[in-house]
Design a protein around this motif. Sequence first.
Motif, PDB file in Angstrom:
ATOM      1  N   VAL A  96       0.728   3.932  -3.025  1.00  0.00           N
ATOM      2  CA  VAL A  96       0.340   5.227  -2.843  1.00  0.00           C
ATOM      3  C   VAL A  96       1.402   6.116  -3.536  1.00  0.00           C
ATOM      4  O   VAL A  96       1.363   7.131  -4.011  1.00  0.00           O
ATOM      5  N   ALA A  97       2.736   5.862  -3.088  1.00  0.00           N
ATOM      6  CA  ALA A  97       3.872   6.797  -3.583  1.00  0.00           C
ATOM      7  C   ALA A  97       4.083   6.747  -5.023  1.00  0.00           C
ATOM      8  O   ALA A  97       4.288   8.048  -5.669  1.00  0.00           O
ATOM      9  N   GLN A  98       3.629   5.860  -5.761  1.00  0.00           N
ATOM     10  CA  GLN A  98       3.517   5.759  -7.026  1.00  0.00           C
ATOM     11  C   GLN A  98       2.298   6.497  -7.833  1.00  0.00           C
ATOM     12  O   GLN A  98       2.272   6.597  -9.003  1.00  0.00           O
ATOM     13  N   GLY A  99       1.380   7.146  -6.894  1.00  0.00           N
ATOM     14  CA  GLY A  99       0.163   7.787  -7.347  1.00  0.00           C
ATOM     15  C   GLY A  99      -1.114   7.049  -7.491  1.00  0.00           C
ATOM     16  O   GLY A  99      -1.929   7.631  -8.446  1.00  0.00           O
ATOM     17  N   VAL A 100      -1.143   5.891  -7.145  1.00  0.00           N
ATOM     18  CA  VAL A 100      -2.229   5.291  -7.183  1.00  0.00           C
ATOM     19  C   VAL A 100      -3.524   5.917  -6.569  1.00  0.00           C
ATOM     20  O   VAL A 100      -3.384   6.207  -5.455  1.00  0.00           O
ATOM     21  N   PRO A 101      -4.743   6.374  -7.209  1.00  0.00           N
ATOM     22  CA  PRO A 101      -5.644   7.361  -6.506  1.00  0.00           C
ATOM     23  C   PRO A 101      -6.630   6.320  -5.748  1.00  0.00           C
ATOM     24  O   PRO A 101      -7.649   6.360  -6.210  1.00  0.00           O
ATOM     25  N   ILE A 152       0.787  -1.003  -0.075  1.00  0.00           N
ATOM     26  CA  ILE A 152       0.105   0.004   0.014  1.00  0.00           C
ATOM     27  C   ILE A 152       1.027   1.329   0.034  1.00  0.00           C
ATOM     28  O   ILE A 152       0.366   2.209  -0.686  1.00  0.00           O
ATOM     29  N   ASP A 153       2.094   1.154   0.949  1.00  0.00           N
ATOM     30  CA  ASP A 153       2.750   2.351   0.912  1.00  0.00           C
ATOM     31  C   ASP A 153       3.330   2.552  -0.505  1.00  0.00           C
ATOM     32  O   ASP A 153       3.686   3.738  -1.015  1.00  0.00           O
ATOM     33  N   GLN A 154       3.960   1.551  -1.166  1.00  0.00           N
ATOM     34  CA  GLN A 154       4.641   1.667  -2.579  1.00  0.00           C
ATOM     35  C   GLN A 154       3.509   2.152  -3.515  1.00  0.00           C
ATOM     36  O   GLN A 154       3.727   3.125  -4.191  1.00  0.00           O
TER      37      GLN A 154
END
Lengths: 644, 266
Positions: A134-139, A130-132
């Motif tokens: 979110v950092a990549q911009g998954v909305p 989840i952290d990864q």
Amino acid sequence: MSTITDPRLASKVPAGAIGDKWSTYREDMKLVNPNNKRKFKIIVVGTGLAGASAAATLAELGYQVDAFTFHDSPRRAHSIAAQGGINAAKNYHGDGDSVYRLFYDTIKGGDFRAREGNVHRLAEVSVEIIDQMVAQGVPFAREYGGLLDNRSFGGSQVSRTFYARGQTGQQLLLGAYQQLARQIGLGGVTLYNRTELVDTVNIDGRCAGIVVRDLLTGELQSHAAHAVVLATGGYGNVFFLSTNAMQCNVTAAWRAHRKGAMFANPCYTQIHPTCIPQSDPTQSKLTLMSESLRNDGRVWVPLNVADARPAAQIPESERDYILERLYPSFGNLAPRDIASRAAKRAVDSGHGVGPLQNGVNLDFAAAIGRLGKDVVQERYGNLFEMYERISGENPYETPMRIYPASHYTMGGLWVDYELQTTVPGLYAAGEANFSDHGANRLGASALMQGLADGYFVLPYTIGNELAPMLNKPTPGVDHPAFKQAEQDARDRYNQYLGIKGTRSPDWFHRELGRIIWDYCGMERTEQGLEKALSELPSLYEEFQKDLRVTGDGVSVNQTLEKAGRVDDFFQLGMLMCRDALERRESCGGHFRSEYQDDEGEAKRDDENFAHVAAWEWNGDPMSSIRNIEPLEFETVHLATRSYK
Amino acid sequence: MIEPHETPHGTQLTNLTLTVWRQKGPNDGGAFESYRIDSISDEASFLEMLDVLNEKLIGEGREAVTFDHDCREGICGTCSLMIDGQAHGPQRGTATCQLHMRKFESNATIVIEPWRATAFPIIKDLMVDRSAFDRIIESGGYITAPTGGAPDANLIPVAKPAADAAMDAAQCIGCGACVAACPNGAANLFTAAKVAHLNLLPQGQAERYSRAEAMVETMDEYFGSCTNHGECEAACPKEISIDVIALMNKDYRKAKFANRKELARS
């Protein structure tokens, strides 16, 4: 429990407490120096969640990566169609979630047929995923304060599912695809699109590379590498009608199996409870409605047999809310296998709804009354629209009709803790392997497993394997074994073109699917499986004699592509039935009618079947050899799965 | 499961004529060919109707019509097709695979063509090469966030309106209908949807202007220019608004004309 007798099936799970195994592994593993990584070539086949995340991460680390997809773009892989969400043990809602609970839910959901060490690792890395992402911009969906929102899914009593409307798979795949695209742009990954794996090549007992077919020109080409990762998805399309995309196939895994990679638990297939029922005989594909709908939808059928009144005219007293009645503590969120069987029994006993009486109601009237139409629309709007486009009915006004369909396959290539198959140097990730879901997968866990394997497991375990190979020569594509594999593939495709019979590959696929669905679908019996095993070889023989493939082998030929895939589905189908026959118990998605309790629930036989069946190729699927990896339960107690 | 001999549910459409573009290879000339579908259920999807046509063609010993398709759930973006001159056919907000025959009438003639755009060369029949889209994403359509080391997900709060707007744009399925519908063969809606998805999120700010610049310039290498016709929005199966193009243009202009150090501080 018996001890491991077959050294080829050593799980390599590290010793120690369950929560320490993965950190122990990482502390002990061998590393490849950053400057040496570029000396290693790794092939990744498939660009779904597992493949794209593995290829991108391995390239970021510095390995040379060749990625292959039969699609025009990596972004098309079928991970994209996952709707509902992805699990992670974040406990952001303080409702009692933990890594252990996710681990336990997954083991229990899988009906105690998965390997503890792998599953605990999956639960551990779930939070990093989840952290990864979110950092990549998954909305992902957000609360008004800006924090992440969660919802619940079947088989769990906490809210741990992260989601992006009804398009979570799409958004996660685009995240992984973007990371892969970045590496392609930087030159770390070479992408081969519209290119299909047709064989794997072993030299001196190791996987040395693959042979691929260029789908635009028919040209066959070999690629050598230090390691090969198959992230090529599951085999649910063996049923012909399934929720899988039209091109999903077993060919990569099956070709590797024929070259020595054992195939584990092929009979563990998942029938998803909430799909749109078949509506006409030309139908080639079934559409899933996300399981998340069961958060607010209530499953019911009319109490009276063949009650053809519209839903609104059937009073409460004449409705049977089957899941709420049978499983009061989980209600409409009972696990998939259990919800599916309940629907099948309702329809089989004449309580089905719809013009063909082949579905059950999934009713949102109570949710709309409680929450208002706006909230329901916010949560499920795009799913409701999709349902209306397909069925022509408006689910805000009349209940959805749903019925189970083949959706996911828990079985797959046998892998050890490092995700390595029984062929050294050959790995399997995501749905293509068998490792984490036992006999039944919980909702929102497929995305989690694909990304866990690709982002957080393979990048470590491949290094451990490659480190000792530094500066040692490896065979190139001019080795005779590659030439032989190319010739074998050429002969195979020429043979399909040369039969010039009367039936198309789709015709055979439909017939194959009918047999598998009837006898190796939601409910299996010894008699039925034996019937399937007598019908399949003769249908397969007919396929080899009466197949018709039009067009040629030197330009795009989708009929020819399909012929190769159906051929492999036939062989897999026979193995599936043999596996289902040999597993004389019911567990998870594998339900044998002979083995059920008085209330119709699955009856496991832990004495004799608490093991993985790993099938070894022996020339043809009817004579494959069944090997066993015993499952050791050190942490959880084997218990009867109850959702009552 | 329904057996093929069972009476099909739904109304039957009869006597359809399909006028289909056939082209052997990228360098061959193409032509329309006509085929007849005697009868098909209105419950069938458009692509299932093409499956029926292909079964018939194979039965007659002829080569099947090549067309791209995969998920048949409107999400993978593989399917395409100009149907009677409209990208993805007559139903708004619907990809070809989700289009059903109940949208057509008996005795109709349906013209089926591939996407027509310079940047999407025809491979065979109805199949085109859309890899120029991948080149645009490769040039900057991502957030640089290598695996490992990401902070806890809730450390980056995202205001719900921003998350929703990003998601609206991120729904793009990369099918290419916007390009096919555009009289200029422009890819501005596709490119802008990705720029908007990432540039609206806090995680996307570090590369906001370099991303807009790189993606727009890669787009311009392959595709035509936007003249605000709005055909793209009308054709988009995900109904993505052309507002995203305005956002992209704004960021691109800033990237080209504003002082980079100032931008980095803002």
